[in-house]
Design an enzyme around this catalytic site. Structure first.
Site, mmCIF file in Angstrom:
data_model
loop_
_atom_site.group_PDB
_atom_site.id
_atom_site.type_symbol
_atom_site.label_atom_id
_atom_site.label_comp_id
_atom_site.label_asym_id
_atom_site.label_seq_id
_atom_site.Cartn_x
_atom_site.Cartn_y
_atom_site.Cartn_z
ATOM 1 N N GLY A 224 57.738 35.918 40.377
ATOM 2 C CA GLY A 224 58.712 36.474 39.356
ATOM 3 C C GLY A 224 58.448 35.941 38.012
ATOM 4 N N CYS A 324 43.376 64.354 34.853
ATOM 5 C CA CYS A 324 44.167 65.370 34.413
ATOM 6 C C CYS A 324 45.823 65.052 35.017
ATOM 7 C CB CYS A 324 43.576 66.670 35.514
ATOM 8 S SG CYS A 324 42.052 67.177 35.222
HETATM 9 C C1 LIG Z 1 57.085 38.649 48.446
HETATM 10 C C2 LIG Z 1 56.417 38.376 47.234
HETATM 11 N N1 LIG Z 1 56.060 36.969 46.861
HETATM 12 C C3 LIG Z 1 55.606 36.987 45.407
HETATM 13 C C4 LIG Z 1 55.344 38.060 44.622
HETATM 14 C C5 LIG Z 1 54.847 37.749 43.265
HETATM 15 O O1 LIG Z 1 55.380 38.275 42.316
HETATM 16 P P1 LIG Z 1 54.910 37.762 40.732
HETATM 17 O O2 LIG Z 1 53.727 38.297 40.550
HETATM 18 O O3 LIG Z 1 56.122 38.502 39.934
HETATM 19 O O4 LIG Z 1 54.997 36.529 40.671
HETATM 20 C C6 LIG Z 1 55.427 39.204 45.155
HETATM 21 C C7 LIG Z 1 55.310 40.380 44.057
HETATM 22 O O5 LIG Z 1 55.769 41.675 44.300
HETATM 23 C C8 LIG Z 1 56.307 39.455 46.256
HETATM 24 O O6 LIG Z 1 56.251 40.870 46.888
#
Ligand SMILES: Cc1ncc(COP(=O)(O)O)c(C=O)c1O
Length: 390
Positions: A224, A324
């Site tokens: 995240g 398209c």
């Molecule tokens: C289970 C899980 N871990 C980690 C991530 C990585 O997230 P980010 O790219 O936001 O760090 C994701 C992304 O969707 C995920 O689904």
């Protein structure tokens, strides 16, 4: 001045390797890896492979001593091939097939499950030494609605009560070691959030440990970590986030994180050639099949004229691909300099969820991928040819 990636002119790269072309700057990737390690010195970091699964990129990250977070048997195979230590890696699947579960169990990776029903299916293939469950804490955060993956109405994880039942069943079935996991959203630039997550999951972990008399060996707060895409966005102060998170983490276990985007996003640039200028439309040879994020989320990516990065803005233009669909648009009313046919545009911050989301829609073949290390250039994926797909 021409845009440089590493020490190489983007125009030369486009001439030599053709367009559209994904280019990664190795030094940026290495800096991000260092920033993560330095900011979370007491934690284990698993790279979420889904963000960019090019094998050479994976090898660089594996060599840096990180674990991997894999979402299915295919990603687990990539992780194995790239040399990740699977003992330090996680398998976090949503709606896995039996084949995925069997493969994960046999590979020795730590399995993190999304539902009690999946534990029952897994147990048909054997009993893992350690198990983790994904908690949905009832809230989430992310830059776009599509990437908020916690909260009611999302398909991810389990609430605390269901998770308690899952751990109880796991204990009854003889599993002795436990972890707990949460992943609530992607591209978060709100710095307090990661500390808030740490407090939230620890509270849940404490309650479950006490009621079932089990200990968690690790607590995973997911990925995240956001990166700035838009001019007004500021980079996260990762050092301060790391300090706050590690201070907040008092549970006697190992803290895990699993960022994807933060590792790779800023190292990637998509070079695309201007094919057509029509009114205020600048048509390029990349499309939504090459880079989906603008069509999927209305995501902003910086776009610069690689032929001359210093030319003044003279127009507001729409930068569009050859597909398209009206959604085949990388930018609407974007301030741009004078752009001519055959110029090269650089769409930036595409290292995460870029190539991995590409498709062959409308007959576009997948582009090549290049890794630049100062003066050194390496083709890390060949451009697809028509014979490859027919
Ligand atoms: C289970 C899980 N871990 C980690 C991530 C990585 O997230 P980010 O790219 O936001 O760090 C994701 C992304 O969707 C995920 O689904």
């Amino acid at each position: 001045m021409q845009l440089k990636i590493g020490n190489i002119s983007a125009i030369e790269l486009a001439k030599t390797y053709g367009t559209p072309l994904y280019v990664y700057d190795k030094s940026i990737l290495l800096n991000k890896m260092k920033e993560l390690k330095d900011s979370f010195p007491n934690s284990k970091i698993c790279y979420a492979i889904k963000a960019n699964s090019n094998l050479d990129i994976l090898k660089i990250i594996a060599n840096g001593g990180f674990g991997a977070d894999c979402s299915n048997a295919i990603e687990l195979s990539y992780a194995k091939k790239a040399g990740f230590n699977l003992k330090n890696s996680l398998f976090t699947a949503v709606n896995p097939k039996d084949e995925d579960l069997k493969f994960a169990l046999e590979s020795g990776v730590t399995i993190n499950l999304d539902d009690i029903s999946i534990l029952k299916r897994l147990l048909n293939f054997g009993t893992p030494e350690i198990i983790s469950f994904r908690i949905n804490p009832g809230f989430g955060k992310g830059k776009f609605p599509g990437i908020v993956v916690g909260g009611s109405g999302t398909k991810f994880g389990m609430n605390e009560d269901l998770a308690r039942e899952a751990y109880k069943l796991a204990k009854q079935k003889g599993i002795k070691r436990f972890g707990i996991h949460m992943m609530t959203g992607s591209c978060v630039l709100y710095e307090d959030y990661f500390e808030e997550l740490t407090f939230a999951i620890q509270e849940i972990a404490n309650r479950i440990s006490q009621s079932l008399d089990i200990n968690f060996e690790f607590i995973d707060i997911g990925g995240g970590l956001g990166v700035p895409y838009e001019p007004h966005e500021k980079a996260l102060n990762l050092k301060s986030i790391g300090e706050r998170v590690e201070k907040a983490f008092t549970y006697p276990a190992t803290l895990f994180l699993e960022p994807g985007r933060f590792f790779v996003a800023e190292s990637g640039t998509l070079l695309t050639q201007v094919t057509t200028i029509k009114n205020n439309f600048i048509g390029v040879d990349a499309g939504m099949s090459t880079l989906l994020r603008p069509a999927l989320y209305n995501a902003y990516h910086p776009i610069v004229l690689a032929n001359n990065t210093e030319s003044e803005y003279i127009q507001e233009a729409n930068i569009v691909g050859p597909i398209c669909e009206n959604t085949d648009c990388f930018a609407k009313n974007r301030a741009m300099p004078l752009v001519k046919e055959k110029d090269i545009l650089a769409i930036q911050v595409v290292g995460a969820y870029g190539f991995v989301m590409s498709s062959r829609y409308n007959g576009l073949l997948r582009p090549a991928e290049i890794l630049v290390d100062n003066e050194k250039i390496e083709v890390i994926r060949e451009r697809e040819k028509i014979d490859d797909v027919i």
